[in-house]
Design a protein around this motif. Structure first.
Motif, PDB file in Angstrom:
ATOM      1  N   PHE A 246      51.985  45.524  44.191  1.00 50.24           N
ATOM      2  CA  PHE A 246      50.634  45.809  44.276  1.00 50.24           C
ATOM      3  C   PHE A 246      49.738  44.513  43.130  1.00 50.24           C
ATOM      4  N   SER A 247      50.510  43.645  42.542  1.00 46.48           N
ATOM      5  CA  SER A 247      49.828  42.671  42.050  1.00 46.48           C
ATOM      6  C   SER A 247      50.005  41.601  42.968  1.00 46.48           C
ATOM      7  N   ILE A 248      51.057  41.421  43.939  1.00 42.09           N
ATOM      8  CA  ILE A 248      50.747  40.288  45.053  1.00 42.09           C
ATOM      9  C   ILE A 248      49.604  40.566  45.801  1.00 42.09           C
ATOM     10  N   ARG A 249      49.372  41.733  46.185  1.00 45.47           N
ATOM     11  CA  ARG A 249      48.444  41.970  47.130  1.00 45.47           C
ATOM     12  C   ARG A 249      46.720  41.715  46.230  1.00 45.47           C
ATOM     13  N   ILE A 250      46.920  42.136  45.290  1.00 44.81           N
ATOM     14  CA  ILE A 250      45.760  41.800  44.363  1.00 44.81           C
ATOM     15  C   ILE A 250      45.507  40.468  44.169  1.00 44.81           C
ATOM     16  N   PHE A 251      46.613  39.663  43.960  1.00 46.43           N
ATOM     17  CA  PHE A 251      46.341  38.193  43.981  1.00 46.43           C
ATOM     18  C   PHE A 251      45.645  37.501  45.134  1.00 46.43           C
ATOM     19  N   TRP A 252      46.355  37.776  46.294  1.00 47.37           N
ATOM     20  CA  TRP A 252      45.801  37.114  47.523  1.00 47.37           C
ATOM     21  C   TRP A 252      44.645  37.642  47.647  1.00 47.37           C
ATOM     22  N   LEU A 253      44.418  39.024  47.528  1.00 51.65           N
ATOM     23  CA  LEU A 253      42.740  39.331  47.707  1.00 51.65           C
ATOM     24  C   LEU A 253      41.849  38.699  46.857  1.00 51.65           C
ATOM     25  N   SER A 254      42.301  38.503  45.569  1.00 51.45           N
ATOM     26  CA  SER A 254      41.378  37.692  44.700  1.00 51.45           C
ATOM     27  C   SER A 254      41.144  36.410  44.876  1.00 51.45           C
ATOM     28  N   ILE A 255      42.331  35.758  45.553  1.00 53.18           N
ATOM     29  CA  ILE A 255      42.120  34.355  46.088  1.00 53.18           C
ATOM     30  C   ILE A 255      41.015  34.271  47.076  1.00 53.18           C
ATOM     31  N   PHE A 256      41.259  35.366  48.080  1.00 54.28           N
ATOM     32  CA  PHE A 256      40.418  35.405  49.338  1.00 54.28           C
ATOM     33  C   PHE A 256      38.828  35.546  48.739  1.00 54.28           C
ATOM     34  N   ILE A 257      38.734  36.624  47.851  1.00 55.95           N
ATOM     35  CA  ILE A 257      37.356  36.911  47.260  1.00 55.95           C
ATOM     36  C   ILE A 257      36.780  35.729  46.614  1.00 55.95           C
TER      37      ILE A 257
ATOM     38  N   LEU B   4      37.400  32.505  46.947  1.00 53.62           N
ATOM     39  CA  LEU B   4      37.138  31.499  47.684  1.00 53.62           C
ATOM     40  C   LEU B   4      35.563  31.583  48.633  1.00 53.62           C
ATOM     41  N   VAL B   5      35.607  33.112  49.008  1.00 51.96           N
ATOM     42  CA  VAL B   5      34.394  33.496  49.643  1.00 51.96           C
ATOM     43  C   VAL B   5      33.448  33.474  48.866  1.00 51.96           C
ATOM     44  N   THR B   6      33.291  34.025  47.789  1.00 51.66           N
ATOM     45  CA  THR B   6      32.304  33.951  46.553  1.00 51.66           C
ATOM     46  C   THR B   6      32.029  32.703  46.060  1.00 51.66           C
ATOM     47  N   GLY B   7      32.807  32.039  45.995  1.00 50.86           N
ATOM     48  CA  GLY B   7      32.812  30.507  45.489  1.00 50.86           C
ATOM     49  C   GLY B   7      31.904  29.499  46.641  1.00 50.86           C
ATOM     50  N   GLY B   8      32.437  29.937  47.748  1.00 52.64           N
ATOM     51  CA  GLY B   8      31.905  29.029  48.792  1.00 52.64           C
ATOM     52  C   GLY B   8      30.508  29.519  49.115  1.00 52.64           C
ATOM     53  N   LEU B   9      30.085  30.861  48.870  1.00 52.14           N
ATOM     54  CA  LEU B   9      28.649  31.305  48.998  1.00 52.14           C
ATOM     55  C   LEU B   9      27.742  30.760  47.971  1.00 52.14           C
TER      56      LEU B   9
ATOM     57  N   VAL C 150      35.146  33.512  39.281  1.00 53.41           N
ATOM     58  CA  VAL C 150      35.584  34.662  40.143  1.00 53.41           C
ATOM     59  C   VAL C 150      36.946  35.189  39.765  1.00 53.41           C
ATOM     60  N   MET C 151      37.703  34.066  39.932  1.00 59.03           N
ATOM     61  CA  MET C 151      39.235  34.551  39.233  1.00 59.03           C
ATOM     62  C   MET C 151      39.414  35.169  37.968  1.00 59.03           C
ATOM     63  N   LEU C 152      38.668  34.585  36.947  1.00 61.77           N
ATOM     64  CA  LEU C 152      38.564  35.228  35.622  1.00 61.77           C
ATOM     65  C   LEU C 152      38.098  36.541  35.891  1.00 61.77           C
ATOM     66  N   ALA C 153      37.257  36.986  36.582  1.00 57.10           N
ATOM     67  CA  ALA C 153      36.476  38.380  36.721  1.00 57.10           C
ATOM     68  C   ALA C 153      37.749  39.249  37.404  1.00 57.10           C
ATOM     69  N   GLU C 154      38.332  38.497  38.382  1.00 55.16           N
ATOM     70  CA  GLU C 154      39.368  39.273  38.958  1.00 55.16           C
ATOM     71  C   GLU C 154      40.859  39.739  38.008  1.00 55.16           C
TER      72      GLU C 154
END
Length: 481
Positions: free
Chosen positions: A181-192, A194-199, A43-47
């Protein structure tokens, strides 16, 4: 308080930390941990792949906003009373648009509308004909640009499509905005991630990991006690590969349990046969004494019948002895040595001729050819083959037994040929099975079975090559010495 006393509380703390690290390491290296790590990584690679186009779009949009603000400032300057706005008015218009200078090009003429001072490196940003790849490279360049640079924006005003605008802005505000913008994208990517990886992890846990764990526990429990029916796996109705594995495991467990039951029954039967065999041999021994006296009778008819009876009883005694020997045999593990093949074949042929009768012996194996084998196993393999061959040639006019060998890669192929009448087709199907029907009326059906089993322990094999009225050929494959 001594130093050693102060250090005592640290030991349990270190032990707890070590236990926690061990637990984390074990969780990370487990199948669920690996699945979770892979899901987050993918998921991080996709982000990351999505971030570069997003950053390029953010940069272009920021520059376009500045160009539009500069265009509005230029229109305001043109609409100001008088031929030229004052210097203070120019500074206010430039500050309001957050630009340094504004110019325009029309009909081949360059006109400076609002001017300011440029005191640093100037880079160009053409918003009218930039590809996605160029925009991504420019975004990365802005992120790592040194402070104090300026950007010369070239754009087309929406209200004047026939003109081109040249707007100069400072790059530092753009770099700061792009970093935010990059920092916001980074934390959003981490959240996405973790959620996607958890699912994904939960899905794989219920779909794949838990059934695999159940299969592993079932195999371990069955290994501990195959006779326990409660340790048999119950296949589910799944139609995927997990369901196939469950059904295959259940079938294997059933086969293994059937083999164990068969082994137990054979062991019980073998014990009973051993007792019967002992008593039967005593009976046959008594009958053998009587038949010997009948064979010595002066009456030719009685003597002939006595001789036939002696041969029949001899076969019965031999069958009892070989059956008991086969049931008790526990072949030792082979001790591999370098054995001279020609000498080993001569020894086996000599023992075979001494026990069942002579035949012409042709040993065509080259001198010095060696194999890696257990000498005792090797002797027994060829002894059984030679005895069977000699017994098969009892009714043949020519009794000839020949052997030859050929080296093929790392193996030696030994051919044993006789001049017997051949093996019937009905016998060939069960030729190597213990106690199977043989073409020789005096055979017990154990010789070829023992030879094949011994050859297998040596890493080789015994097989029938050809048979017919001209004789039979067996091939023994051994490891080259």
């Amino acid at each position: 308080m001594t130093d050693s006393a102060r250090e005592l509380p640290a030991s349990p703390r270190r032990a707890r930390i070590g236990a926690a690290l061990t637990g984390l390491r074990r969780a990370a290296t487990s199948l669920p941990g690996k699945l979770l790590g892979l899901a987050v990584a993918f998921v991080m690679l996709a982000e990351v792949l999505i971030f570069l186009p997003s950053a390029a779009a953010f940069r272009n949009e920021w520059l376009r906003d500045r160009a539009e603000a500069a265009h509005l400032a230029a229109l305001a300057a043109e609409a100001a009373p008088g031929a030229m706005p004052s210097e203070e008015a120019v500074r206010e218009l430039l500050a309001g648009a957050d630009v340094v200078a504004v110019g325009r090009v029309y009909d081949g003429v360059n006109e400076l509308v609002l001017g300011g001072r440029v005191s640093g490196e100037l880079v160009k940003a053409d918003l009218t004909g930039t590809s996605l790849l160029e925009s991504m490279i420019a975004a990365c360049d802005t992120l790592f640009a040194p402070p104090g640079r300026y950007i010369n924006i070239w754009a087309e005003p929406q209200t004047r499509p026939n003109e081109r605008m040249s707007v100069i802005v400072r790059e530092d505000p753009l770099r700061d905005a792009l970093i935010d913008f990059s920092i916001r994208i980074f934390w959003l990517s981490i959240f996405i991630s973790l959620v996607t990886g958890g699912l994904i992890y939960l899905s794989l846990l219920f779909i794949l990991v838990r059934p695999m764990r159940r299969l592993a526990r079932a195999m371990t429990a069955f290994q501990e006690d195959p006779s326990d029916l409660t340790r048999m796996v119950e296949p589910s109705r799944r139609a995927d590969e997990i369901g196939e594995a469950e059904r295959a495991l259940a079938a294997m467990q059933a086969d293994v349990r059937a083999a164990f039951r068969s082994k137990e029954r054979l062991a019980t039967l073998g014990s009973a046969v051993a007792k019967i065999n002992h008593d039967l041999r005593n009976v046959l021994s008594s009958a053998q004494l009587i038949s010997d006296r009948l064979a010595m009778s002066s009456d030719e008819r009685v003597a002939a019948m006595g001789s036939r009876l002696v041969r029949a009883i001899d076969r019965g005694v031999r069958l009892c002895a070989e059956t008991l020997e086969y049931g008790r045999s526990r072949e030792h593990d082979p001790h591999f040595e370098t054995v001279t093949l020609r000498d080993a074949l001569d020894d086996a042929a000599g023992d075979a001729f001494a026990s069942v009768g002579a035949a012409e012996w042709i040993n065509a194996v080259e001198e010095g050819l060696t194999v890696r084998a257990d000498p005792d196993h090797l002797h027994r393999i060829f002894l059984n083959l030679f005895r069977n061959a000699v017994q098969a040639m009892e009714t043949s006019e020519t009794r000839s037994l020949s052997v030859g060998a050929a080296i093929e890669e790392e193996t030696v192929r030994v051919r044993v040929a006789d001049t017997g009448p051949g093996i019937p087709e009905r016998v060939q199907k069960t030729l190597f099975a213990p106690f199977a029907v043989t073409g020789n009326r005096n055979g017990t059906g154990l010789g070829l079975s023992i030879a094949k089993e011994l050859a297998h322990t040596l890493g080789g094999e015994v097989r029938l090559v050809e048979t017919g009225e001209g004789g039979t050929v067996f091939e023994v494959v051994l490891k080259a010495g």
